[in-house]
Scaffold this motif. Structure first.
Motif, PDB file in Angstrom:
ATOM      1  N   PHE A 158       0.847  -1.189   0.000  1.00  0.00           N
ATOM      2  CA  PHE A 158       0.000   0.000   0.000  1.00  0.00           C
ATOM      3  C   PHE A 158       0.882   1.238   0.000  1.00  0.00           C
ATOM      4  N   VAL A 159       0.329   2.309  -0.573  1.00  0.00           N
ATOM      5  CA  VAL A 159       1.032   3.584  -0.685  1.00  0.00           C
ATOM      6  C   VAL A 159       0.133   4.658  -0.076  1.00  0.00           C
ATOM      7  N   ILE A 160       0.734   5.479   0.783  1.00  0.00           N
ATOM      8  CA  ILE A 160       0.020   6.590   1.402  1.00  0.00           C
ATOM      9  C   ILE A 160       0.769   7.865   1.032  1.00  0.00           C
ATOM     10  N   GLU A 161       0.036   8.861   0.582  1.00  0.00           N
ATOM     11  CA  GLU A 161       0.627  10.161   0.246  1.00  0.00           C
ATOM     12  C   GLU A 161       0.089  11.211   1.205  1.00  0.00           C
ATOM     13  N   ARG A 162       0.984  12.040   1.697  1.00  0.00           N
ATOM     14  CA  ARG A 162       0.604  13.154   2.544  1.00  0.00           C
ATOM     15  C   ARG A 162       1.337  14.414   2.081  1.00  0.00           C
ATOM     16  N   GLN A 163       0.667  15.553   2.219  1.00  0.00           N
ATOM     17  CA  GLN A 163       1.261  16.860   1.949  1.00  0.00           C
ATOM     18  C   GLN A 163       1.422  17.566   3.292  1.00  0.00           C
TER      19      GLN A 163
ATOM     20  N   SER B 249       7.702  -6.546   7.045  1.00  0.00           N
ATOM     21  CA  SER B 249       7.488  -5.540   6.002  1.00  0.00           C
ATOM     22  C   SER B 249       8.777  -4.833   5.614  1.00  0.00           C
ATOM     23  N   VAL B 250       8.750  -4.251   4.421  1.00  0.00           N
ATOM     24  CA  VAL B 250       9.765  -3.300   3.972  1.00  0.00           C
ATOM     25  C   VAL B 250       9.031  -1.998   3.674  1.00  0.00           C
ATOM     26  N   VAL B 251       9.577  -0.873   4.190  1.00  0.00           N
ATOM     27  CA  VAL B 251       8.946   0.438   4.033  1.00  0.00           C
ATOM     28  C   VAL B 251       9.929   1.389   3.372  1.00  0.00           C
ATOM     29  N   THR B 252       9.420   2.172   2.431  1.00  0.00           N
ATOM     30  CA  THR B 252      10.182   3.273   1.838  1.00  0.00           C
ATOM     31  C   THR B 252       9.411   4.556   2.095  1.00  0.00           C
ATOM     32  N   VAL B 253      10.091   5.539   2.690  1.00  0.00           N
ATOM     33  CA  VAL B 253       9.508   6.849   2.941  1.00  0.00           C
ATOM     34  C   VAL B 253      10.284   7.843   2.087  1.00  0.00           C
ATOM     35  N   GLU B 254       9.559   8.546   1.195  1.00  0.00           N
ATOM     36  CA  GLU B 254      10.195   9.513   0.308  1.00  0.00           C
ATOM     37  C   GLU B 254       9.716  10.918   0.655  1.00  0.00           C
ATOM     38  N   PHE B 255      10.650  11.880   0.610  1.00  0.00           N
ATOM     39  CA  PHE B 255      10.368  13.276   0.926  1.00  0.00           C
ATOM     40  C   PHE B 255      10.635  14.100  -0.335  1.00  0.00           C
ATOM     41  N   GLN B 256       9.592  14.719  -0.880  1.00  0.00           N
ATOM     42  CA  GLN B 256       9.722  15.487  -2.128  1.00  0.00           C
ATOM     43  C   GLN B 256       9.315  16.935  -1.874  1.00  0.00           C
ATOM     44  N   ARG B 257      10.201  17.857  -2.235  1.00  0.00           N
ATOM     45  CA  ARG B 257       9.930  19.281  -2.055  1.00  0.00           C
ATOM     46  C   ARG B 257       8.810  19.707  -3.005  1.00  0.00           C
ATOM     47  N   THR B 258       7.880  20.506  -2.491  1.00  0.00           N
ATOM     48  CA  THR B 258       6.815  21.087  -3.306  1.00  0.00           C
ATOM     49  C   THR B 258       6.829  22.597  -3.091  1.00  0.00           C
TER      50      THR B 258
ATOM     51  N   THR C 222       4.656  24.306  -1.628  1.00  0.00           N
ATOM     52  CA  THR C 222       4.114  24.661  -0.311  1.00  0.00           C
ATOM     53  C   THR C 222       4.720  23.850   0.836  1.00  0.00           C
ATOM     54  N   GLY C 223       5.682  22.992   0.553  1.00  0.00           N
ATOM     55  CA  GLY C 223       6.282  22.203   1.628  1.00  0.00           C
ATOM     56  C   GLY C 223       6.845  20.886   1.153  1.00  0.00           C
ATOM     57  N   THR C 224       6.225  19.795   1.615  1.00  0.00           N
ATOM     58  CA  THR C 224       6.742  18.458   1.337  1.00  0.00           C
ATOM     59  C   THR C 224       5.621  17.504   0.971  1.00  0.00           C
ATOM     60  N   ARG C 225       5.864  16.727  -0.058  1.00  0.00           N
ATOM     61  CA  ARG C 225       5.016  15.582  -0.402  1.00  0.00           C
ATOM     62  C   ARG C 225       5.731  14.359   0.152  1.00  0.00           C
TER      63      ARG C 225
ATOM     64  N   LYS D 106      -1.956   5.483   8.457  1.00  0.00           N
ATOM     65  CA  LYS D 106      -2.572   6.770   8.107  1.00  0.00           C
ATOM     66  C   LYS D 106      -2.782   7.619   9.358  1.00  0.00           C
ATOM     67  N   ALA D 107      -3.230   7.002  10.441  1.00  0.00           N
ATOM     68  CA  ALA D 107      -3.440   7.746  11.683  1.00  0.00           C
ATOM     69  C   ALA D 107      -2.121   8.313  12.204  1.00  0.00           C
ATOM     70  N   LEU D 108      -1.041   7.539  12.127  1.00  0.00           N
ATOM     71  CA  LEU D 108       0.267   8.028  12.571  1.00  0.00           C
ATOM     72  C   LEU D 108       0.745   9.181  11.691  1.00  0.00           C
ATOM     73  N   LEU D 109       0.565   9.059  10.381  1.00  0.00           N
ATOM     74  CA  LEU D 109       1.005  10.148   9.476  1.00  0.00           C
ATOM     75  C   LEU D 109       0.159  11.397   9.654  1.00  0.00           C
ATOM     76  N   ASP D 110      -1.105  11.237  10.023  1.00  0.00           N
ATOM     77  CA  ASP D 110      -1.939  12.401  10.348  1.00  0.00           C
ATOM     78  C   ASP D 110      -1.431  13.069  11.627  1.00  0.00           C
ATOM     79  N   LYS D 111      -1.032  12.258  12.606  1.00  0.00           N
ATOM     80  CA  LYS D 111      -0.477  12.794  13.841  1.00  0.00           C
ATOM     81  C   LYS D 111       0.830  13.540  13.561  1.00  0.00           C
ATOM     82  N   LEU D 112       1.649  12.985  12.659  1.00  0.00           N
ATOM     83  CA  LEU D 112       2.868  13.684  12.240  1.00  0.00           C
ATOM     84  C   LEU D 112       2.523  15.055  11.684  1.00  0.00           C
TER      85      LEU D 112
END
Length: 143
Positions: free
Chosen positions: A11-16, A95-104, A106-109, A133-139
């Motif tokens: 699964f892939v989750i995207e946050r701005q 599991s294996v997790v990849t977290v990517e940080f992309q400059r936008t 207005t901030g980060t994708r 998703k709940a953890l990334l919302d808390k972030l």
């Protein structure tokens, strides 16, 4: 005898986030910052080959253990880690997790990709995605 099974899922989750990639990366890399949105680590070695470990659970409920190893770290760009999750004494996933940080503008994708093997019907990809998703919302709230 318990039935043994495995369910594979990605699964892939995207946050701005309205914060720079450096700020969002630091929220993963600094133990005190990460403890504001993720269960506090008992071991936190943020380096390639390092370990992150924590365990806990609700009063009277099962104890969940998160045991991760950092496989790849590119500051402000990418974190790759593998982890296993146990419930009491039973392994429930790997599991294996990849977290990517992309400059936008207005901030980060942030792109979070998890590839998991969910074991013996003790965990499900939908549950893990919901919790992540709940953890990334808390972030996002912390940022």
């Amino acid at each position: 005898m318990n039935e043994r099974s495995v369910q594979h899922s990605t699964f892939v989750i995207e946050r701005q986030y309205e914060a720079s990639p450096e700020q969002v990366f630091a929220a993963w890399a600094d133990p005190s910052a990460k403890a504001q949105w993720f269960p506090k680590a008992e071991v936190f070695e943020f380096r390639v080959g390092g370990r992150e470990f924590n365990h806990g659970g609700p009063p009277g409920g099962p104890i969940y253990t998160f045991d991760a190893r950092y496989e790849d770290i590119v500051p402000d760009k990418r974190i790759v880690y593998s982890y296993v999750m146990d419930m009491d004494e039973r392994r429930i996933s790997a599991s294996v997790v990849t977290v990517e940080f992309q400059r936008t503008e207005t901030g980060t994708r942030l792109l979070y990709t998890e590839q998991g093997a969910f074991l013996d019907g003790l965990d499900a990809p939908e549950q893990r995605e919901h919790g992540t998703k709940a953890l990334l919302d808390k972030l996002g709230a912390v940022l």
